[in-house]
Enzyme design. Structure first.
Site, short mmCIF file in Angstrom:
data_model
loop_
_atom_site.label_atom_id
_atom_site.label_comp_id
_atom_site.label_asym_id
_atom_site.label_seq_id
_atom_site.Cartn_x
_atom_site.Cartn_y
_atom_site.Cartn_z
CG ASP A 1 -1.76 1.16 1.43
OD1 ASP A 1 -1.70 2.08 0.61
OD2 ASP A 1 -2.50 1.19 2.44
CB ILE A 2 2.54 3.14 -2.56
CG1 ILE A 2 3.24 1.79 -2.74
CG2 ILE A 2 3.54 4.30 -2.58
CD1 ILE A 2 4.15 1.39 -1.61
CD GLU A 3 -3.16 4.88 1.67
OE1 GLU A 3 -3.97 5.81 1.57
OE2 GLU A 3 -3.50 3.69 1.87
CG LEU A 4 1.05 11.33 0.29
CD1 LEU A 4 0.45 12.69 -0.06
CD2 LEU A 4 2.57 11.43 0.38
CD1 TRP B 1 4.88 8.56 2.93
CD2 TRP B 1 6.41 7.08 2.22
NE1 TRP B 1 4.24 7.36 2.76
CE2 TRP B 1 5.15 6.43 2.34
CE3 TRP B 1 7.51 6.35 1.80
CZ2 TRP B 1 4.97 5.08 2.02
CZ3 TRP B 1 7.34 5.01 1.49
CH2 TRP B 1 6.08 4.38 1.60
#
Length: 223
Positions: free
Chosen positions: A121-124, A129
């Site tokens: 899951d790649i999200e802010l 980050w």
């Protein structure tokens, strides 16, 4: 790690047969502890055929109810069950990424969690980050570790989240893509929404952030 289960879902995702379509759901570790077996069965009875359960959430790490949740999804009659993980370089216990991935994969194996695929899951999130280039390489290390352990891997993100997290990185374009676009339209007709990261043929679309029936705190997905 000997992968316990390789689902047809994975094979079809790789082939991307658009004429074959079905609906499913995904659920967070928080909500996973609340959904009952009867509610799982309700979703199956209304036509949901696959589930994707959050296994790992950043600094909170492995979900407390993960084992029971995945087992109930299968028991309810889901045809395919996957897991997804949210990891980040600035989350507690997520470094080095190789060690965090080993912990996840070994936990799934030791607890006999049957799953077909692991989605990253790649999200802010606030403070999670670093720079886009650093983030991309960190994620690559995590993905490579999972693949080295025999895990089938895919990537979850959205047009906005991807760009904001890793910029124009295209290093995962050969992996299955699961993208988010809440237009309440179970189709891949929104081509602009998945054309990022080098992808051109998605596998799954998360098209709404809640269900209207059964247990509502789930996202609904089109495959």
């Amino acid at each position: 790690m000997k992968l316990l289960f390789v689902s047809l879902f994975v094979i079809f995702a790789l082939l991307y047969i658009e004429t074959e379509s079905t609906l499913g759901l995904d659920i967070s570790t928080t909500d996973c502890g609340e959904i009952t077996l009867d509610q799982w069965k309700c979703h199956v009875n209304e036509g949901k055929e696959f589930a994707i359960v959050e296994a790992f959430r950043g600094g909170y790490q492995i979900g407390e109810h993960l084992v029971e949740c995945v087992a109930n999804a299968w028991k309810a009659g889901m045809k395919h069950v996957d897991v997804y993980v949210f990891m980040c370089p600035n989350c507690r216990g997520n470094n080095p990424p190789e060690t965090a991935v080993k912990t996840i994969v070994n936990y799934l194996s030791e607890h006999n969690v049957k799953y077909g695929m692991m989605w990253f899951d790649i999200e802010l999130c606030t403070g999670c980050w670093n720079s886009a280039s650093e983030n991309a390489q960190w994620i690559k290390r995590a993905v490579d570790q999972a693949k080295s352990m025999g895990v089938n891997v895919g990537i979850y993100s959205s047009h906005y989240e991807w760009g904001a997290t890793v910029g124009s990185y295209e290093g995962f374009k050969d992996l299955p893509q699961w993208y988010a676009h809440y237009d309440n339209n179970p189709s891949f007709s929104d081509s602009w929404a998945y054309q990022y990261g080098g992808w051109t043929k998605p596998s799954i679309k998360q098209y709404n952030d809640h269900s209207t029936n059964c247990y509502t705190n789930v996202d609904v997905d089109y495959y």
